[in-house]
Design a protein around this motif. Structure first.
Motif, PDB file in Angstrom:
ATOM      1  N   ASP B 232       0.824  -1.220   0.000  1.00  0.00           N
ATOM      2  CA  ASP B 232       0.000   0.000   0.000  1.00  0.00           C
ATOM      3  C   ASP B 232       0.860   1.274   0.000  1.00  0.00           C
ATOM      4  O   ASP B 232       0.558   2.251   0.693  1.00  0.00           O
ATOM      5  N   ARG B 261      -6.361  -4.903  -4.720  1.00  0.00           N
ATOM      6  CA  ARG B 261      -6.543  -3.536  -4.244  1.00  0.00           C
ATOM      7  C   ARG B 261      -6.961  -2.604  -5.388  1.00  0.00           C
ATOM      8  O   ARG B 261      -6.340  -1.560  -5.595  1.00  0.00           O
ATOM      9  N   SER B 264      -7.403   1.181  -4.786  1.00  0.00           N
ATOM     10  CA  SER B 264      -6.265   2.079  -4.522  1.00  0.00           C
ATOM     11  C   SER B 264      -5.688   2.657  -5.818  1.00  0.00           C
ATOM     12  O   SER B 264      -4.903   3.600  -5.792  1.00  0.00           O
TER      13      SER B 264
END
Lengths: 310, 407, 226
Positions: B232, B261, B264
């Protein structure tokens, strides 16, 4: 009586200031202190700017690899066709533009027919600037389309080269001003690049001299000369002398060519020689870099000694 | 009238030339020869032969001829050979002017639709003398270029070796690939950026998608962004080409999806700046100084900007992993970056990072190519050295064969 | 499907380009693909240019950090575009070359772009100095050899080299620094460069085969599972 010129005084002052500055830094270095990069930058600025301000010039002598280009242009029979491609942008210009200027002058004074072109977008404006401001003012007698012609820039990188290697007019049906190539006397009897007696590419990026060799001059066996930025010169040596007859590397290459040219042509004895002039900054900057490398090593050994002790 | 005057004046020149030869070459010419030659025109080139150029697309015809005997004279009167081509028996056109001494020309301006006949003239400043015209010839197109047989063989051997190792890796054969420090450091570099809470900057060079280095860079990007997505961390990527922008967005998006993800991901991660080399560099440098990325990747085709970017990255204290297949820029990266992928390592990186046997197999196949290259380099050095030093026929022939093989 | 079509295109075009080298009737197909690429790249520029304007216009609107720089970018972009497109200031009609003497485009090129680009390139002189200062240290045997070679090249590329070693007689002229510099460039350096080039070429072959055969598909935004 000893007569000092403006340049001599400038050189002495510059050397004294640089030496004094380096002396001070050496003193710090002996204590093992690293030098801030900004101090190095100041020295480089001074060593580059001062030779330009004081017009400090050093003499040069053409090495074989540059002389061969000079001799080729000098020995071609009058009226030979030469293609010069300006494959560079304004960023690279200070380094290679002196070559473009002196080659253009040499080709025209020998009465050759010169075709200028570029593979770089920004090359078109550079062509206009270099030809109109630096080359043509010395040759008022030369006529466009008969003695020289500017084709301008053509998009397509290597694609352009692959096409003009076999058919010039397919890629350049018209010149820079939209005039059909068929109506331009220089292009009488020119079908492809093979019809040129010499091809010169001046540049250093891509597409540039290397692409010219790979796609045009080597497969068709056309005499080729290159002028390149100094950092690219080592990559050109594998092609010398089989595929390229000569290499001008960086401002030194340009300076060597200029010194040969002004030495042999009385008319251009006093011409501006940007290549030779740029050798001043190069010489001083190299000296300063060498001094800093030595200082860097002193600092390194001092530190190592200290670490060994502790 | 004009012509005959000119003929006479050139006759005078020839006469003077011959007299010079007479004085320098002793009793080779009699006085009678001189008189008879001085009124004669120069001899034409002879035995002009037009043949189809082999193994092409029917777009060239080879021409060869025996130069005029006057071409060898001192004060050679011949200034050029002019080649004329007549297509489908129409009026001949001048197609080329060649310097004295020439005896060969390849005419690339023909097609299989027409038939052509040729003549060549030896030309002085005043007049020209034409050879006989050749028979009509129509160029032929061939399907296979046998001149490239050795190249084909080389392609087959190297590609075959790569394929062999890919297949044997697929069957489970263990392959050893040496460690590449720059690639081993990627996880650490991404981790460091995450810990410091600073972004990662990725620069894929300044060339377009038609450069294999840019493609190699995007394959590495795919692998790295997977790690970035898992950690991340933040990535931003200024690019110099529009197509690279769209391709990079797709690559990053897929990596974020693969790392589960997708939310994101944002298109703002990749931005087009300008195609202009130093405009791009100015922007990237400014970005580096303002955003202070913890890690900078410089992977792809770089030119003069390599050192400017790498030194700026160094000045902000970023960990830098660089790689390029432009040999001229490698020294700059080595001087200013923490890790540098040298040439082939850039192309091997994606395969190396994947750890997949099939991909690694392709790397192993390259070694066969290297072994072949080494063999021929050694053979060539040996042949050239022995041939130059002792002039032994065996080695001279070997050198000639090698030259032919690689020409 | 989304990935299979590009993979098929890659395979077909890749194989076609390889065989075209050996088949004269299709030997120029690579040039045609080059032209196709140029056309696609031109259209893609609208995406790039659009993105540039979107990003910087957004920054100006939101007055986010450093929005002043964005303003310069947007103004510069449109100024150059309009002046170039309409050939403002160019002598004659619209068919005149955009770089003709007197056109504002040419003036902006000569007096703005030219010096700005040269300035950026000139930064190299400073960075070369700071990088050499850090990199050339005699840390071990290899680094010392590198250091000595660097010194010879630096000296050899200036008239200083000849001034210092010009006295060496002609029969030993290889030891004159400029000649020594040429030798270093031509022999050890070239040997190294050639080895790197051979490695690169083989790397490109292996990479291309992985792409053509669809083993490597990361660039298509896909994962690496076959």
């Amino acid at each position: 009586m000893l007569l000092l010129t403006f340049s001599d005084i400038g050189l002495i002052v510059t050397l004294v200031i640089i030496a004094a500055g380096l002396g001070l830094i050496l003193k710090l270095a002996l204590k093992g202190k690293e030098i801030d990069r900004r101090i190095i930058f100041i020295f480089i600025f001074f060593s580059v700017a001062s030779p330009i301000i004081f017009q400090i010039k050093f003499s040069e002598k053409a090495t074989a690899v540059v002389k061969s280009i000079y001799d080729k242009i000098d020995n071609l029979p009058e009226g030979s066709k030469i293609l010069i491609s300006f494959d560079f942008d304004p960023a690279m210009a200070p380094e290679v533009q002196p070559m473009a200027i002196v080659l253009g002058r040499h080709a025209l004074i020998k009465g050759h027919e010169v075709v200028f072109m570029s593979l770089w977008t920004t090359g078109q404006s550079l062509l206009t600037e270099i030809i109109n401001e630096y080359i043509l003012p010395d040759f008022p007698e030369k006529q466009e389309f008969i003695d020289y012609v500017t084709l301008g820039f053509k998009a397509g990188n290597e694609g352009v080269l692959k096409v003009i290697a076999t058919d010039f007019k397919k890629m350049f049906p018209v010149d820079n001003n939209g005039r059909p190539l068929d109506s331009i006397p220089i292009f009488d009897g020119v079908k492809s690049c093979s019809d040129f007696d010499l091809v010169i590419s001046i540049g250093g990026g891509k597409p540039g001299p290397k692409e010219w060799i790979l796609f045009v001059t080597d497969p068709s066996n056309i005499p080729m000369a290159v002028g390149v930025a100094a950092v690219i010169a080592p990559q050109m040596y594998p092609y010398y002398p089989a595929q390229v007859l000569g290499i001008m590397g960086g401002v030194k290459g340009a300076a060597e060519y200029e010194s040969e040219f002004i030495g042999n042509y009385e008319r251009f004895k006093d011409m501006k020689t940007p290549g030779l002039l740029t050798m001043g900054p190069q010489t001083l900057a190299h000296t300063v870099i060498m001094a800093f490398i030595i200082i860097g090593n002193i600092i390194y050994f001092r530190k190592r000694k200290k670490e060994a002790k502790s | 009238m004009k012509n005959s005057l000119a003929d006479r004046s050139s006759g005078g020149i020839i006469c003077a030339a011959l007299i010079t030869i007479f004085f320098f070459s002793g009793p080779l010419h009699s006085q009678e020869d001189l008189v008879s030659l001085s009124v004669k025109k120069i001899a034409p080139p002879s035995s002009l032969l037009a043949t189809d150029h082999k193994y092409d697309n029917g777009n060239s015809i080879s021409l060869s001829w025996v130069p005029s005997i006057d071409d060898a004279l001192m004060n050679n009167p011949i200034v050029a050979y002019k080649l004329y081509r007549s297509s489908n028996d129409t009026e001949p056109n001048l197609i080329a002017e060649l310097p004295p001494g020439s005896s060969y020309f390849l005419d690339n301006g023909v097609s299989t639709d027409n038939s052509y006949s040729y003549s060549v003239s030896a030309s002085t400043n005043a007049y020209e003398v034409l050879s006989n015209r050749t028979e009509s010839i129509t160029p032929q197109s061939e399907w296979i270029n046998y001149n490239k047989k050795y190249l084909f063989l080389m392609v087959m051997i190297i590609s075959g070796a790569i394929m062999y190792f890919i297949v044997s890796a697929k069957r489970g054969k263990e392959l050893f690939v040496r460690k590449i420090a720059g690639l081993e450091a990627i996880d650490e570099a991404v981790g460091r950026a995450t810990e410091m809470g600073r972004p990662i900057m990725y620069i894929p060079g300044i060339q377009d998608m038609d450069d294999v280095q840019t493609i190699a860079s995007l394959t590495i990007l795919g692998r790295i962004t997977r790690t970035i997505a898992e950690y991340d961390s933040k990535i931003f990527m200024p690019v110099a080409r529009s197509l690279v922008m769209t391709a990079a967005r797709e690559t990053i998006k897929a990596s974020y999806q693969a790392a589960s993800r997708p939310d994101s991901y944002s298109d703002d991660m990749v931005n087009y700046i300008t195609d202009e080399q130093f405009g791009y560099v100015a922007h990237v440098n400014g970005l580096m100084v303002r955003e202070k990325p913890a890690t900078v990747f410089l992977l792809g085709a770089f030119f003069a900007e390599s050192l400017i970017l790498a030194e700026t990255g160094n000045s902000i204290g970023a960990i830098q992993i660089a790689g390029t297949a432009r040999p001229a820029q490698l020294p700059f990266f080595i001087a200013a970056c923490d890790f540098t992928l040298i040439g082939e390592e850039l192309f091997a990186a994606s395969a190396y990072l994947s750890g997949e046997p099939m991909q690694l197999g392709s790397l192993k196949g390259q070694d066969v190519g290297k072994a072949i290259a080494m063999f021929f380099v050694l053979l060539g050095v040996l042949a050239a050295t022995v041939s130059a030093a002792w002039d032994i026929e065996l080695f001279n022939n070997l050198l000639d064969n090698l030259n032919e093989l690689f020409s | 499907m989304r990935r299979n079509i590009p993979l098929a295109v890659t395979f077909v075009v890749g194989m076609l380009l390889i065989v075209s080298v050996f088949l004269p009737p299709i030997e120029t197909i690579g040039e045609d693909f080059g032209v196709f690429f140029s056309i696609i790249a031109v259209f893609a520029f609208f995406l790039g240019g659009g993105n540039l304007i979107k990003v910087h216009f957004g920054k100006i609107m939101k007055k986010s950090n450093d929005w002043e720089f964005s303003l310069v970018t947007v103004v510069g972009f449109f100024a150059m575009l309009i002046i170039g497109l309409f050939k403002i200031g160019a002598p004659g009609d619209i068919s005149t070359s955009v770089t003709a003497e007197g056109s504002y485009f040419q003036e902006m090129f000569v007096y703005l772009i030219n010096p700005l680009q040269s300035t950026m390139y000139a930064l190299l002189a400073f960075f070369v100095a700071s990088a050499s200062y850090r990199a050339f240290r005699a840390k071990n045997r290899e680094a010392t050899i590198l250091l000595v070679a660097a010194f010879i090249i630096l000296l050899g590329r200036t008239p200083l080299g000849m001034m210092l070693t010009g006295w060496i007689p002609e029969s030993f002229s290889i030891f004159q620094v400029p000649n020594l510099a040429v030798w270093i460039m031509n022999s050890p350096n070239l040997a190294g460069q050639r080895a790197i080039m051979i490695g690169i070429s083989l790397g490109v072959v292996a990479m291309s085969l992985r792409l053509i055969l669809g083993i490597e598909r990361t660039y298509l935004g896909g994962d690496d599972k076959g």
